[in-house]
Motif scaffolding. Structure first.
Motif, mmCIF file in Angstrom:
data_model
loop_
_atom_site.group_PDB
_atom_site.id
_atom_site.type_symbol
_atom_site.label_atom_id
_atom_site.label_comp_id
_atom_site.label_asym_id
_atom_site.label_seq_id
_atom_site.Cartn_x
_atom_site.Cartn_y
_atom_site.Cartn_z
ATOM 1 N N GLY A 76 26.404 -44.063 27.990
ATOM 2 C CA GLY A 76 25.167 -44.696 28.429
ATOM 3 C C GLY A 76 24.479 -43.982 29.585
ATOM 4 O O GLY A 76 23.309 -44.220 29.848
ATOM 5 N N ASN A 77 25.194 -43.096 30.265
ATOM 6 C CA ASN A 77 24.560 -42.317 31.334
ATOM 7 C C ASN A 77 23.579 -41.285 30.786
ATOM 8 O O ASN A 77 22.718 -40.796 31.504
ATOM 9 N N PHE A 78 23.737 -40.935 29.509
ATOM 10 C CA PHE A 78 22.782 -40.031 28.857
ATOM 11 C C PHE A 78 21.644 -40.862 28.264
ATOM 12 O O PHE A 78 21.878 -41.988 27.817
ATOM 13 N N ASP A 79 20.446 -40.310 28.204
ATOM 14 C CA ASP A 79 19.432 -40.999 27.396
ATOM 15 C C ASP A 79 19.800 -40.782 25.924
ATOM 16 O O ASP A 79 20.701 -40.002 25.607
ATOM 17 N N ARG A 80 19.123 -41.471 25.006
ATOM 18 C CA ARG A 80 19.589 -41.448 23.614
ATOM 19 C C ARG A 80 19.637 -40.042 23.010
ATOM 20 O O ARG A 80 20.665 -39.652 22.445
ATOM 21 N N PRO A 81 18.559 -39.259 23.127
ATOM 22 C CA PRO A 81 18.632 -37.900 22.555
ATOM 23 C C PRO A 81 19.754 -37.045 23.181
ATOM 24 O O PRO A 81 20.470 -36.343 22.472
ATOM 25 N N ALA A 82 19.915 -37.133 24.499
ATOM 26 C CA ALA A 82 20.962 -36.352 25.167
ATOM 27 C C ALA A 82 22.351 -36.837 24.762
ATOM 28 O O ALA A 82 23.297 -36.052 24.685
ATOM 29 N N GLY A 83 22.465 -38.137 24.484
ATOM 30 C CA GLY A 83 23.736 -38.705 24.028
ATOM 31 C C GLY A 83 24.141 -38.122 22.678
ATOM 32 O O GLY A 83 25.291 -37.732 22.474
ATOM 33 N N VAL A 84 23.175 -38.060 21.766
ATOM 34 C CA VAL A 84 23.442 -37.485 20.442
ATOM 35 C C VAL A 84 23.810 -36.005 20.587
ATOM 36 O O VAL A 84 24.746 -35.517 19.938
ATOM 37 N N LYS A 85 23.106 -35.322 21.458
ATOM 38 C CA LYS A 85 23.384 -33.898 21.690
ATOM 39 C C LYS A 85 24.802 -33.719 22.245
ATOM 40 O O LYS A 85 25.551 -32.840 21.802
ATOM 41 N N PHE A 86 25.173 -34.585 23.169
ATOM 42 C CA PHE A 86 26.524 -34.501 23.740
ATOM 43 C C PHE A 86 27.592 -34.756 22.662
ATOM 44 O O PHE A 86 28.570 -34.015 22.553
ATOM 45 N N LEU A 87 27.376 -35.788 21.859
ATOM 46 C CA LEU A 87 28.347 -36.097 20.800
ATOM 47 C C LEU A 87 28.456 -34.939 19.808
ATOM 48 O O LEU A 87 29.547 -34.620 19.320
ATOM 49 N N ALA A 88 27.316 -34.291 19.532
ATOM 50 C CA ALA A 88 27.331 -33.138 18.625
ATOM 51 C C ALA A 88 28.131 -31.983 19.235
ATOM 52 O O ALA A 88 28.819 -31.247 18.514
ATOM 53 N N GLU A 89 28.051 -31.835 20.559
ATOM 54 C CA GLU A 89 28.838 -30.781 21.211
ATOM 55 C C GLU A 89 30.328 -31.097 21.163
ATOM 56 O O GLU A 89 31.159 -30.218 20.958
ATOM 57 N N VAL A 90 30.664 -32.380 21.318
ATOM 58 C CA VAL A 90 32.064 -32.795 21.158
ATOM 59 C C VAL A 90 32.509 -32.480 19.730
ATOM 60 O O VAL A 90 33.577 -31.901 19.506
ATOM 61 N N ARG A 91 31.662 -32.835 18.778
ATOM 62 C CA ARG A 91 31.982 -32.618 17.371
ATOM 63 C C ARG A 91 32.289 -31.155 17.057
ATOM 64 O O ARG A 91 33.181 -30.839 16.278
ATOM 65 N N ARG A 92 31.535 -30.255 17.713
ATOM 66 C CA ARG A 92 31.725 -28.820 17.452
ATOM 67 C C ARG A 92 33.094 -28.324 17.910
ATOM 68 O O ARG A 92 33.608 -27.337 17.403
ATOM 69 N N ILE A 93 33.684 -29.025 18.881
ATOM 70 C CA ILE A 93 35.004 -28.626 19.375
ATOM 71 C C ILE A 93 36.097 -29.201 18.465
ATOM 72 O O ILE A 93 37.225 -28.740 18.460
ATOM 73 N N LEU A 94 35.736 -30.209 17.678
ATOM 74 C CA LEU A 94 36.714 -30.900 16.831
ATOM 75 C C LEU A 94 36.767 -30.321 15.426
ATOM 76 O O LEU A 94 35.962 -29.466 15.053
ATOM 77 N N GLN A 95 37.739 -30.824 14.651
ATOM 78 C CA GLN A 95 37.864 -30.444 13.241
ATOM 79 C C GLN A 95 37.654 -31.686 12.371
ATOM 80 O O GLN A 95 37.852 -32.812 12.849
#
Ligand code: AVJ
Length: 329
Positions: A172-191
């Protein structure tokens, strides 16, 4: 029997970061228009301790809702990730509410737990809090989220799944677009098949939200003002904390609660390490944090937009809050 030696969190030291703090402060306070300071700097040792107190306040039900859900549904959540699993947590804080999940994992198998946390004292507390769990091994990373997660991913053994915890509605500290971007960056580190447990605070009446972010004891005010004392301490600034007041307000368009520090009068503050002097008008504010509030339904799309699917959701009725289980596609 003596227990096996363990790596303490402080074994992985932090990178130098004062220069970054300095440039962020310059950037946030010298721009025209709304002044701002990044909310991550709220969490030094004092700030983390104050947040811990906030989580016990009657007005602030968020952390207790999060913990209730994890406690009540730990077995169900853990059963959704079969096979060998390593657990990473972004922003572990004291680690108290994570216990329920870790105990459930450790009943099943020996489990590695990697807390990633920028507050040294919180990391030490977290290790102390959880070290008694049977069959656990803990290695802490005093790092920013993505830097820490990258290192954790490098520890992954073959055939092991990663289960990332991002609890407490920190998203929630991210605004919505930045939140999605952050989750996508997490996703890139995952399998594919890896999990992300995402805690999200849900929308609620504005009176309830304002009370939660402006408690009558003044703990949240102290938490907010501490950011200025950190600028004083680390950058030699001369903020007079008594000349600023804590302000919580709702941003209806963004669906968030904002915290600001409002200047009581016209004043000039000098920040030697940043080689700037900053002028404040009477009533002018520094925006220090946003806490976005979500609907339970929007998680399906948020997950999809960031490379996950939302596989399950658990909701607390007492204080609307959701745990969302996202699986990497
Ligand atoms: C830890 C970021 C989830 O946004 O509710 C509490 C921080 N700020 N009171 C939140 C916070 C003011 C908290 N998070």
């Amino acid at each position: 029997m003596a227990s096996a030696p363990r790596m303490v969190p402080s074994a992985v030291p932090p990178p130098p970061e004062l220069a970054e703090f300095c440039s962020d402060v310059v950037l946030g306070l010298s721009q025209p228009g709304q002044k701002e300071l990044p909310s991550k700097y709220l969490y030094d040792n004092v700030g983390s301790a104050l947040f811990e107190v906030i989580s016990h306040l009657p007005e602030y039900g968020l952390t207790r809702a999060d913990e209730r859900l994890l406690r009540r549904h730990a077995d169900e959540i853990v059963d959704r990730l079969t096979g060998p699993v390593a657990v990473a947590e972004l922003g572990s804080g004291s680690g108290k509410k994570t216990r329920w999940l870790l105990e459930a994992f450790c009943r099943r198998q020996r489990t590695s737990y990697y807390p990633v946390e920028i507050s040294h004292s919180a990391l030490v507390m977290c290790e102390r809090e959880l070290r008694d769990i049977d069959r656990i091994s803990i290695v802490g990373f005093e790092r920013e989220y993505l830097d820490g997660l990258l290192e954790v991913a490098a520890y992954r053994k073959s055939g092991q799944r990663l289960f990332v915890l991002f609890l407490g509605s920190t998203i929630g500290n991210f605004d919505r677009p930045a939140g999605v971007k952050f989750l996508a960056e997490v996703r890139r580190i995952l399998q594919p098949g890896d999990g992300l447990l995402l805690g999200t605070d849900l929308e609620k009446p504005s009176t309830q939200l304002l009370a939660a972010y402006d408690d009558e004891l003044g703990v949240t005010a102290a938490f907010n003002l501490n950011l200025l004392s950190r600028v004083n301490r680390d950058l030699g600034a001369d903020f007079d904390l008594r000349q600023f007041t804590h302000l919580a307000k709702i941003n209806y368009k963004a669906r968030s609660v904002e915290m600001h520090l409002q200047s009581k009068r016209r004043q000039i503050v000098s920040i030697p390490a940043a080689e700037i002097a900053v002028e404040f008008r009477e009533g002018e504010t520094i925006w220090t944090e946003s806490s976005h509030k979500y609907s339970a339904d929007e998680m399906t799309e948020t997950a999809r937009n960031s490379g996950f699917r939302c596989e399950a959701q658990w909701i607390d009725e007492q204080w609307p809050f959701a745990e969302n289980l996202l699986i990497a596609e």
